[in-house]
Motif scaffolding. Structure first.
Motif, PDB file in Angstrom:
ATOM      1  N   ALA A   1       0.820  -1.213   0.000  1.00  0.00           N
ATOM      2  CA  ALA A   1       0.000   0.000   0.000  1.00  0.00           C
ATOM      3  C   ALA A   1       0.852   1.259   0.000  1.00  0.00           C
ATOM      4  N   ALA A   2       2.001   1.205   0.674  1.00  0.00           N
ATOM      5  CA  ALA A   2       2.827   2.408   0.828  1.00  0.00           C
ATOM      6  C   ALA A   2       3.721   2.673  -0.372  1.00  0.00           C
ATOM      7  N   PHE A   3       4.217   1.621  -1.009  1.00  0.00           N
ATOM      8  CA  PHE A   3       5.256   1.817  -2.017  1.00  0.00           C
ATOM      9  C   PHE A   3       4.872   1.385  -3.426  1.00  0.00           C
ATOM     10  N   LEU A   4       4.064   0.356  -3.556  1.00  0.00           N
ATOM     11  CA  LEU A   4       3.784  -0.177  -4.888  1.00  0.00           C
ATOM     12  C   LEU A   4       2.500   0.373  -5.500  1.00  0.00           C
ATOM     13  N   GLU A   5       1.402   0.291  -4.767  1.00  0.00           N
ATOM     14  CA  GLU A   5       0.120   0.683  -5.338  1.00  0.00           C
ATOM     15  C   GLU A   5       0.087   2.143  -5.802  1.00  0.00           C
ATOM     16  N   PRO A   6       0.639   3.090  -5.019  1.00  0.00           N
ATOM     17  CA  PRO A   6       0.573   4.483  -5.493  1.00  0.00           C
ATOM     18  C   PRO A   6       1.290   4.705  -6.819  1.00  0.00           C
ATOM     19  N   VAL A   7       2.493   4.159  -6.950  1.00  0.00           N
ATOM     20  CA  VAL A   7       3.239   4.398  -8.182  1.00  0.00           C
ATOM     21  C   VAL A   7       2.627   3.626  -9.352  1.00  0.00           C
ATOM     22  N   HIS A   8       2.043   2.472  -9.091  1.00  0.00           N
ATOM     23  CA  HIS A   8       1.352   1.743 -10.154  1.00  0.00           C
ATOM     24  C   HIS A   8       0.150   2.538 -10.656  1.00  0.00           C
ATOM     25  N   ARG A   9      -0.564   3.183  -9.723  1.00  0.00           N
ATOM     26  CA  ARG A   9      -1.700   4.010 -10.148  1.00  0.00           C
ATOM     27  C   ARG A   9      -1.215   5.199 -10.977  1.00  0.00           C
ATOM     28  N   ARG A  10      -0.082   5.762 -10.585  1.00  0.00           N
ATOM     29  CA  ARG A  10       0.450   6.905 -11.344  1.00  0.00           C
ATOM     30  C   ARG A  10       0.800   6.489 -12.773  1.00  0.00           C
ATOM     31  N   VAL A  11       1.386   5.323 -12.939  1.00  0.00           N
ATOM     32  CA  VAL A  11       1.692   4.841 -14.289  1.00  0.00           C
ATOM     33  C   VAL A  11       0.398   4.649 -15.073  1.00  0.00           C
ATOM     34  N   GLY A  12      -0.595   4.012 -14.440  1.00  0.00           N
ATOM     35  CA  GLY A  12      -1.859   3.785 -15.115  1.00  0.00           C
ATOM     36  C   GLY A  12      -2.516   5.080 -15.569  1.00  0.00           C
ATOM     37  N   GLU A  13      -2.475   6.104 -14.702  1.00  0.00           N
ATOM     38  CA  GLU A  13      -3.072   7.388 -15.056  1.00  0.00           C
ATOM     39  C   GLU A  13      -2.336   8.035 -16.231  1.00  0.00           C
ATOM     40  N   ALA A  14      -1.004   7.977 -16.207  1.00  0.00           N
ATOM     41  CA  ALA A  14      -0.214   8.575 -17.291  1.00  0.00           C
ATOM     42  C   ALA A  14      -0.511   7.884 -18.621  1.00  0.00           C
ATOM     43  N   VAL A  15      -0.624   6.571 -18.588  1.00  0.00           N
ATOM     44  CA  VAL A  15      -0.884   5.811 -19.820  1.00  0.00           C
ATOM     45  C   VAL A  15      -2.284   6.097 -20.344  1.00  0.00           C
ATOM     46  N   ARG A  16      -3.258   6.166 -19.458  1.00  0.00           N
ATOM     47  CA  ARG A  16      -4.629   6.455 -19.897  1.00  0.00           C
ATOM     48  C   ARG A  16      -4.727   7.862 -20.491  1.00  0.00           C
ATOM     49  N   ARG A  17      -4.035   8.819 -19.872  1.00  0.00           N
ATOM     50  CA  ARG A  17      -4.048  10.171 -20.439  1.00  0.00           C
ATOM     51  C   ARG A  17      -3.432  10.191 -21.837  1.00  0.00           C
ATOM     52  N   ALA A  18      -2.339   9.463 -22.004  1.00  0.00           N
ATOM     53  CA  ALA A  18      -1.676   9.419 -23.312  1.00  0.00           C
ATOM     54  C   ALA A  18      -2.591   8.803 -24.360  1.00  0.00           C
ATOM     55  N   ALA A  19      -3.336   7.760 -23.973  1.00  0.00           N
ATOM     56  CA  ALA A  19      -4.269   7.138 -24.921  1.00  0.00           C
ATOM     57  C   ALA A  19      -5.385   8.110 -25.284  1.00  0.00           C
ATOM     58  N   GLU A  20      -5.874   8.880 -24.317  1.00  0.00           N
ATOM     59  CA  GLU A  20      -6.929   9.862 -24.589  1.00  0.00           C
ATOM     60  C   GLU A  20      -6.432  10.971 -25.513  1.00  0.00           C
ATOM     61  N   ARG A  21      -5.154  11.298 -25.426  1.00  0.00           N
ATOM     62  CA  ARG A  21      -4.580  12.314 -26.317  1.00  0.00           C
ATOM     63  C   ARG A  21      -4.314  11.762 -27.717  1.00  0.00           C
ATOM     64  N   GLY A  22      -4.356  10.441 -27.868  1.00  0.00           N
ATOM     65  CA  GLY A  22      -4.044   9.823 -29.141  1.00  0.00           C
ATOM     66  C   GLY A  22      -2.556   9.587 -29.343  1.00  0.00           C
ATOM     67  N   GLN A  23      -1.777   9.699 -28.275  1.00  0.00           N
ATOM     68  CA  GLN A  23      -0.333   9.502 -28.384  1.00  0.00           C
ATOM     69  C   GLN A  23       0.043   8.025 -28.464  1.00  0.00           C
ATOM     70  N   ILE A  24      -0.766   7.170 -27.868  1.00  0.00           N
ATOM     71  CA  ILE A  24      -0.555   5.716 -27.939  1.00  0.00           C
ATOM     72  C   ILE A  24      -1.920   5.056 -28.062  1.00  0.00           C
ATOM     73  N   ASP A  25      -1.894   3.781 -28.454  1.00  0.00           N
ATOM     74  CA  ASP A  25      -3.132   3.015 -28.465  1.00  0.00           C
ATOM     75  C   ASP A  25      -3.564   2.724 -27.024  1.00  0.00           C
ATOM     76  N   SER A  26      -4.852   2.489 -26.858  1.00  0.00           N
ATOM     77  CA  SER A  26      -5.369   2.143 -25.542  1.00  0.00           C
ATOM     78  C   SER A  26      -4.700   0.851 -25.055  1.00  0.00           C
ATOM     79  N   VAL A  27      -4.319   0.840 -23.793  1.00  0.00           N
ATOM     80  CA  VAL A  27      -3.620  -0.315 -23.223  1.00  0.00           C
ATOM     81  C   VAL A  27      -4.530  -1.000 -22.207  1.00  0.00           C
ATOM     82  N   PRO A  28      -4.871  -2.282 -22.409  1.00  0.00           N
ATOM     83  CA  PRO A  28      -5.674  -2.993 -21.416  1.00  0.00           C
ATOM     84  C   PRO A  28      -4.851  -3.226 -20.145  1.00  0.00           C
ATOM     85  N   ASP A  29      -5.538  -3.220 -19.003  1.00  0.00           N
ATOM     86  CA  ASP A  29      -4.869  -3.445 -17.715  1.00  0.00           C
ATOM     87  C   ASP A  29      -3.692  -2.486 -17.531  1.00  0.00           C
TER      88      ASP A  29
END
Length: 220
Positions: A144-172
């Motif tokens: 909870a302290a070290f892994l989940e927060p940074v994993h969520r940050r990666v997920g958010e960055a990737v989803r934003r990039a997909a919404e901008r059209g910079q990359i294809d949508s990534v499952p999971d």
């Protein structure tokens, strides 16, 4: 025949000697946040110096300048104390900036994680990771302290990039956190003393991992 003693009168000496605190309801003293923080900081200091198994609540109390009774009023066990100390290093995912590009987002994220791993959080992780393999509560706290927060940050960055059209949508997308940050964590956590790495070196190492992280999320 059993005699019942008459109730004490207001002038009875026994009544006069009774302290007022015994008859009035007690109010709990509010928690001292500064003292709590001193105890948690002392826990981290003793932990990084001695390791989990050698850590004692008496040593923590002495380092914090409090009694063990004060410590136990806040945390009832060594495990609870260490987990609370670990929780002080939880990353705030709401501070993740939106730089406008996936490359910029991941660069900030990797640099932040490199800085954390070469600081207090890195020393804490090194001190606890072995024990966590045998202690479920501790393992959950570290996740909870070290892994989940940074994993969520990666997920958010990737989803934003997909919404901008910079990359294809990534499952999971959340699972990409382990791919993006895992190599950086391995690099620093396996070092004897990551805290001896200066800030410039930590940042340069993070930047070297950036091209690989971009390829992992489909931007390379």
């Amino acid at each position: 025949m059993t005699r019942t003693a008459p109730p004490a009168s207001p002038d009875d000496p026994r009544t006069l000697r009774r302290p007022a605190a015994e008859t009035a309801p007690r109010r709990g003293r509010p928690r001292d946040a500064a003292r709590d923080r001193a105890i948690l900081d002392a826990t981290l200091a003793v932990l990084t110096e001695s390791g989990y198994r050698a850590l004692t609540t008496a040593a923590v109390a002495a380092r914090a300048g409090v009694s063990t009774a004060t410590l136990y009023r806040r945390w009832s066990s060594k495990d609870e104390l260490v987990i609370a100390a670990a929780a002080t290093h939880i990353e705030d995912v709401r501070t993740q900036p939106d730089t406008g590009t996936l490359e910029g987002d991941l660069r900030v994220l990797l640099r932040d994680k490199a800085a954390a791993l070469t600081g207090e959080a890195g020393r804490l992780m090194q001190a606890l990771v072995g024990e966590a393999a045998q202690n479920t509560a501790l393992a959950d706290a570290l996740t909870a302290a070290f892994l989940e927060p940074v994993h969520r940050r990666v997920g958010e960055a990737v989803r934003r990039a997909a919404e901008r059209g910079q990359i294809d949508s990534v499952p999971d997308a959340d699972l990409l956190g382990a791919v993006v940050v895992g190599p950086l964590m391995s690099r620093f956590l396996l070092m004897p003393r990551p805290d001896q790495v200066d800030a410039a070196t930590a940042q340069a190492t993070a930047d070297r991992f950036l091209p690989f992280a971009l390829r992992a999320v489909g931007a390379g």
